[in-house]
Design an enzyme around this catalytic site. Structure first.
Site, PDB file in Angstrom:
ATOM      1  N   TRP A 107     -76.219  -5.988  14.670  1.00 44.80           N
ATOM      2  CA  TRP A 107     -75.355  -6.567  15.706  1.00 44.80           C
ATOM      3  C   TRP A 107     -74.624  -7.802  15.208  1.00 44.80           C
ATOM      4  O   TRP A 107     -73.442  -7.996  15.480  1.00 44.80           O
ATOM      5  CB  TRP A 107     -76.170  -6.839  16.968  1.00 44.80           C
ATOM      6  CG  TRP A 107     -75.369  -7.154  18.205  1.00 44.80           C
ATOM      7  CD1 TRP A 107     -75.694  -8.061  19.162  1.00 44.80           C
ATOM      8  CD2 TRP A 107     -74.127  -6.545  18.652  1.00 44.80           C
ATOM      9  NE1 TRP A 107     -74.745  -8.070  20.167  1.00 44.80           N
ATOM     10  CE2 TRP A 107     -73.772  -7.153  19.874  1.00 44.80           C
ATOM     11  CE3 TRP A 107     -73.280  -5.567  18.112  1.00 44.80           C
ATOM     12  CZ2 TRP A 107     -72.610  -6.808  20.585  1.00 44.80           C
ATOM     13  CZ3 TRP A 107     -72.117  -5.218  18.816  1.00 44.80           C
ATOM     14  CH2 TRP A 107     -71.801  -5.838  20.021  1.00 44.80           C
TER      15      TRP A 107
ATOM     16  N   TYR B  19     -78.336  -1.650   7.569  1.00 48.16           N
ATOM     17  CA  TYR B  19     -78.156  -1.814   9.019  1.00 48.16           C
ATOM     18  C   TYR B  19     -76.993  -1.001   9.581  1.00 48.16           C
ATOM     19  O   TYR B  19     -77.051  -0.559  10.731  1.00 48.16           O
ATOM     20  CB  TYR B  19     -77.969  -3.296   9.356  1.00 48.16           C
ATOM     21  CG  TYR B  19     -79.232  -4.094   9.097  1.00 48.16           C
ATOM     22  CD1 TYR B  19     -80.316  -3.968   9.960  1.00 48.16           C
ATOM     23  CD2 TYR B  19     -79.354  -4.928   7.997  1.00 48.16           C
ATOM     24  CE1 TYR B  19     -81.482  -4.673   9.732  1.00 48.16           C
ATOM     25  CE2 TYR B  19     -80.521  -5.644   7.764  1.00 48.16           C
ATOM     26  CZ  TYR B  19     -81.580  -5.508   8.629  1.00 48.16           C
ATOM     27  OH  TYR B  19     -82.740  -6.198   8.411  1.00 48.16           O
TER      28      TYR B  19
ATOM     29  N   LYS C  55     -83.182  -4.189  30.319  1.00 49.02           N
ATOM     30  CA  LYS C  55     -82.803  -2.765  30.204  1.00 49.02           C
ATOM     31  C   LYS C  55     -83.520  -2.086  29.032  1.00 49.02           C
ATOM     32  O   LYS C  55     -83.664  -0.862  29.015  1.00 49.02           O
ATOM     33  CB  LYS C  55     -81.288  -2.587  30.143  1.00 49.02           C
ATOM     34  CG  LYS C  55     -80.564  -3.336  29.029  1.00 49.02           C
ATOM     35  CD  LYS C  55     -80.633  -2.689  27.684  1.00 49.02           C
ATOM     36  CE  LYS C  55     -80.056  -3.569  26.610  1.00 49.02           C
ATOM     37  NZ  LYS C  55     -80.237  -3.068  25.256  1.00 49.02           N
TER      38      LYS C  55
ATOM     39  N   SER D 195     -79.357   3.869  20.487  1.00 47.89           N
ATOM     40  CA  SER D 195     -80.249   2.763  20.886  1.00 47.89           C
ATOM     41  C   SER D 195     -81.585   2.864  20.158  1.00 47.89           C
ATOM     42  O   SER D 195     -82.235   3.915  20.147  1.00 47.89           O
ATOM     43  CB  SER D 195     -80.508   2.822  22.400  1.00 47.89           C
ATOM     44  OG  SER D 195     -81.701   2.135  22.704  1.00 47.89           O
TER      45      SER D 195
ATOM     46  N   ASN E 280     -84.242   1.310  21.133  1.00 49.43           N
ATOM     47  CA  ASN E 280     -85.289   1.432  22.155  1.00 49.43           C
ATOM     48  C   ASN E 280     -85.413   2.870  22.637  1.00 49.43           C
ATOM     49  O   ASN E 280     -86.516   3.406  22.756  1.00 49.43           O
ATOM     50  CB  ASN E 280     -84.975   0.480  23.321  1.00 49.43           C
ATOM     51  CG  ASN E 280     -85.191  -0.962  22.920  1.00 49.43           C
ATOM     52  OD1 ASN E 280     -86.327  -1.429  22.834  1.00 49.43           O
ATOM     53  ND2 ASN E 280     -84.117  -1.675  22.625  1.00 49.43           N
TER      54      ASN E 280
ATOM     55  N   VAL F 295     -85.221  -4.046  14.703  1.00 49.76           N
ATOM     56  CA  VAL F 295     -86.008  -4.564  15.821  1.00 49.76           C
ATOM     57  C   VAL F 295     -85.930  -3.634  17.045  1.00 49.76           C
ATOM     58  O   VAL F 295     -84.862  -3.133  17.389  1.00 49.76           O
ATOM     59  CB  VAL F 295     -85.550  -6.008  16.166  1.00 49.76           C
ATOM     60  CG1 VAL F 295     -84.112  -6.055  16.661  1.00 49.76           C
ATOM     61  CG2 VAL F 295     -86.471  -6.628  17.200  1.00 49.76           C
TER      62      VAL F 295
HETATM   63  N1  LIG Z   1     -77.995  -3.496  17.232  1.00 46.94           N
HETATM   64  C1  LIG Z   1     -77.262  -3.491  18.343  1.00 46.94           C
HETATM   65  O1  LIG Z   1     -76.448  -2.587  18.561  1.00 46.94           O
HETATM   66  C2  LIG Z   1     -77.408  -4.588  19.322  1.00 46.94           C
HETATM   67  C3  LIG Z   1     -78.429  -5.528  19.206  1.00 46.94           C
HETATM   68  N2  LIG Z   1     -78.515  -6.530  20.127  1.00 46.94           N
HETATM   69  C4  LIG Z   1     -79.560  -7.544  20.020  1.00 46.94           C
HETATM   70  O2  LIG Z   1     -79.294  -8.357  18.891  1.00 46.94           O
HETATM   71  C5  LIG Z   1     -80.516  -8.874  18.340  1.00 46.94           C
HETATM   72  C6  LIG Z   1     -80.559  -8.564  16.871  1.00 46.94           C
HETATM   73  O3  LIG Z   1     -80.579  -7.155  16.788  1.00 46.94           O
HETATM   74  P1  LIG Z   1     -80.111  -6.328  15.535  1.00 46.94           P
HETATM   75  O4  LIG Z   1     -78.939  -6.927  14.863  1.00 46.94           O
HETATM   76  O5  LIG Z   1     -80.053  -4.921  16.021  1.00 46.94           O
HETATM   77  O6  LIG Z   1     -81.391  -6.518  14.634  1.00 46.94           O
HETATM   78  P2  LIG Z   1     -81.660  -5.984  13.177  1.00 46.94           P
HETATM   79  O7  LIG Z   1     -83.067  -5.585  13.104  1.00 46.94           O
HETATM   80  O8  LIG Z   1     -80.594  -4.996  12.828  1.00 46.94           O
HETATM   81  O9  LIG Z   1     -81.389  -7.273  12.271  1.00 46.94           O
HETATM   82  C7  LIG Z   1     -82.031  -8.470  12.448  1.00 46.94           C
HETATM   83  C8  LIG Z   1     -81.501  -9.463  11.421  1.00 46.94           C
HETATM   84  O10 LIG Z   1     -82.172 -10.693  11.613  1.00 46.94           O
HETATM   85  C9  LIG Z   1     -82.693 -11.118  10.364  1.00 46.94           C
HETATM   86  N3  LIG Z   1     -83.920 -11.876  10.581  1.00 46.94           N
HETATM   87  C10 LIG Z   1     -85.081 -11.415  11.101  1.00 46.94           C
HETATM   88  N4  LIG Z   1     -85.992 -12.408  11.122  1.00 46.94           N
HETATM   89  C11 LIG Z   1     -85.379 -13.503  10.612  1.00 46.94           C
HETATM   90  C12 LIG Z   1     -85.788 -14.847  10.373  1.00 46.94           C
HETATM   91  N5  LIG Z   1     -87.008 -15.256  10.689  1.00 46.94           N
HETATM   92  N6  LIG Z   1     -84.911 -15.692   9.834  1.00 46.94           N
HETATM   93  C13 LIG Z   1     -83.656 -15.296   9.547  1.00 46.94           C
HETATM   94  N7  LIG Z   1     -83.193 -14.043   9.761  1.00 46.94           N
HETATM   95  C14 LIG Z   1     -84.056 -13.163  10.285  1.00 46.94           C
HETATM   96  C15 LIG Z   1     -82.945  -9.851   9.582  1.00 46.94           C
HETATM   97  O11 LIG Z   1     -82.986 -10.102   8.190  1.00 46.94           O
HETATM   98  C16 LIG Z   1     -81.749  -9.025   9.984  1.00 46.94           C
HETATM   99  O12 LIG Z   1     -80.638  -9.365   9.199  1.00 46.94           O
HETATM  100  C17 LIG Z   1     -81.642  -8.192  19.140  1.00 46.94           C
HETATM  101  O13 LIG Z   1     -82.119  -9.061  20.118  1.00 46.94           O
HETATM  102  C18 LIG Z   1     -80.962  -6.985  19.792  1.00 46.94           C
HETATM  103  O14 LIG Z   1     -81.561  -6.628  21.025  1.00 46.94           O
HETATM  104  C19 LIG Z   1     -77.653  -6.651  21.159  1.00 46.94           C
HETATM  105  C20 LIG Z   1     -76.634  -5.754  21.310  1.00 46.94           C
HETATM  106  C21 LIG Z   1     -76.417  -4.656  20.400  1.00 46.94           C
HETATM  107  O1  LIG Z   2     -78.391  -3.753  23.532  1.00 46.70           O
HETATM  108  C1  LIG Z   2     -77.962  -2.808  22.933  1.00 46.70           C
HETATM  109  C2  LIG Z   2     -76.722  -2.120  23.312  1.00 46.70           C
HETATM  110  O2  LIG Z   2     -76.013  -2.806  24.297  1.00 46.70           O
HETATM  111  C3  LIG Z   2     -78.701  -2.292  21.771  1.00 46.70           C
HETATM  112  O3  LIG Z   2     -79.864  -1.701  22.210  1.00 46.70           O
HETATM  113  P1  LIG Z   2     -80.968  -1.245  21.136  1.00 46.70           P
HETATM  114  O4  LIG Z   2     -81.582  -2.513  20.630  1.00 46.70           O
HETATM  115  O5  LIG Z   2     -81.893  -0.389  21.916  1.00 46.70           O
HETATM  116  O6  LIG Z   2     -80.254  -0.484  20.066  1.00 46.70           O
END
Ligand SMILES: NC(=O)C1=CN([C@@H]2O[C@H](COP(=O)(O)OP(=O)(O)OC[C@H]3O[C@@H](n4cnc5c(N)ncnc54)[C@H](O)[C@@H]3O)[C@@H](O)[C@H]2O)C=CC1
Ligand SMILES: O=C(CO)COP(=O)(O)O
Length: 336
Positions: A12, A49, A195, A258, A260, A283
């Site tokens: 993200w 990613y 959600k 997603s 989740n 995550v």
């Molecule tokens: N992936 C998606 O489509 C979406 C994700 N989100 C939210 O965004 C947040 C991040 O999600 P993603 O990008 O999907 O996660 P991810 O698992 O793809 O990436 C997480 C990133 O954070 C870094 N990270 C983890 N622990 C760390 C630490 N202690 N110090 C520094 N960097 C650290 C990791 O190296 C990685 O680059 C979550 O809360 C998720 O719910 C929200 C909307 C969409």
């Molecule tokens: O929040 C999200 C889309 O809006 C991403 O959801 P997931 O973490 O389940 O992929």
């Protein structure tokens, strides 16, 4: 020209940073992993990613947070909930060193274990208030995998400082990406976090072979639970009818993109939670959020049967089918 530092280069953080870079915003994306910084700068990819995606050449990755944040107008945190405090503390040190004030935003969707705090509350505890002019959240239905492909997406930006949310809106807006602003930071954060619980359940139903009737029932009754928790925590109920509520519930509860939903689906197919978490490599926020909300309900006179059922499955080794039966045979009641 606006300069943004995005902290976190997962799916993200990368998708949001790339959206801004394509808009000619100056964007530094910070990662604590040097290999990832090199991959983004040299190959314009972040393959673990966002497999197959080519990133904007204008997107600069930086391994030193102080370099990434120096002169930034906006800092956007996009790390998992469990990393918010540690990354926030590093940011606090950097902002103090630089004697800098920024618009602080995040796009993380979870609640803290134990304290049940929202992300902005955790940030407030670790970043001194003199280092940010306001706090905002980017929430709403937006899978990174779809955004990076340029699929049409609308998000909500919650925050009480209209000038700040307008800056964020402008950095992201394009023909394919439409951000709306609202004043309900709290509700926008909660919609995004809550959600994920229901998306886990939706994936389980489909994994077990149930159809769209079952999913529609779960998502609709799930929205009632999201709204009751939200109201108890102080959110505006109408936020749950917007992008950060039902919008995100639809996308996360219906799409295999997603994490989740996919985790729930795999568990519906018989995999254990541990197996699913190991294989995902990203995550799955809903797993911890279920626990936080289950605990919160115990002390706040809430009736959350779906959240309770999912807690039993994820933490007490209950069988999904048994929990579904319990939910379907509860005493009959009015729809409220
Ligand atoms: N992936 C998606 O489509 C979406 C994700 N989100 C939210 O965004 C947040 C991040 O999600 P993603 O990008 O999907 O996660 P991810 O698992 O793809 O990436 C997480 C990133 O954070 C870094 N990270 C983890 N622990 C760390 C630490 N202690 N110090 C520094 N960097 C650290 C990791 O190296 C990685 O680059 C979550 O809360 C998720 O719910 C929200 C909307 C969409
Ligand atoms: O929040 C999200 C889309 O809006 C991403 O959801 P997931 O973490 O389940 O992929």
């Amino acid at each position: 020209m606006t300069k943004v530092a995005v902290l976190g280069a997962g799916s993200w953080g990368t998708a949001l940073a790339n959206t801004m870079a394509k808009n000619n915003v100056v964007v530094n994306i910070w990662s604590h992993r040097v290999d990832q910084v090199d991959e983004i700068n040299q190959r314009h990819q972040n393959d673990h990613y966002l497999p197959g995606a080519t990133l904007s050449e204008k997107l600069l990755a930086v391994a030193d947070m102080q370099v990434a944040v120096a002169d930034a107008d906006v800092v956007l945190m996009v790390v998992p909930t469990k990393a918010i405090r540690s990354v926030g503390s590093q940011l606090a040190e950097v902002l103090q060193n630089l004697d800098q004030q920024v618009i602080l935003a995040h796009a993380t969707k979870g609640l803290e274990q134990g304290t049940h705090l929202r992300i902005s509350q955790m940030i407030e505890e670790v970043v001194p208030s003199e280092n940010y002019s306001s706090l905002a959240v980017i929430s709403g239905p937006s899978h990174a995998e779809d955004v990076i492909k340029g699929d049409l997406t609308a998000v909500s930006i919650g925050g009480t400082d209209e000038a700040a949310t307008a800056v964020l809106q402008k950095t992201l807006a394009s023909e394919n990406f439409r951000p709306y602003t609202n004043h309900d930071l709290l509700g926008s954060e909660l919609g995004g976090a809550l959600k994920n619980i229901i998306a886990l359940g939706s994936g389980m139903l489909v994994g077990l072979g149930y159809g769209v009737n079952a999913q529609a029932a779960l998502l609709t009754r799930g929205l009632v639970e999201m709204r009751s928790v939200g109201q108890k925590m102080g959110a505006k109920p109408e936020t749950f009818l917007g992008l950060a509520g039902i919008g995100d519930l639809i996308v996360t509860g219906m799409s295999p993109n997603s994490r989740n939903y996919r985790a729930g689906f795999a568990m519906g197919h018989g995999q254990s939670l541990n197996q699913v978490q190991e294989e995902m490599g990203m995550v799955i926020e809903g797993v911890n959020t279920v626990k936080a909300v289950y605990e919160y309900q115990q002390t706040h006179q809430l009736d959350l049967p779906i959240t309770t059922a999912l807690y039993q499955v994820l933490y007490e080794e209950a069988q999904i089918e048994d929990q579904i039966k319990l939910l379907m045979t509860r005493p009959l009641k009015a729809e409220d």
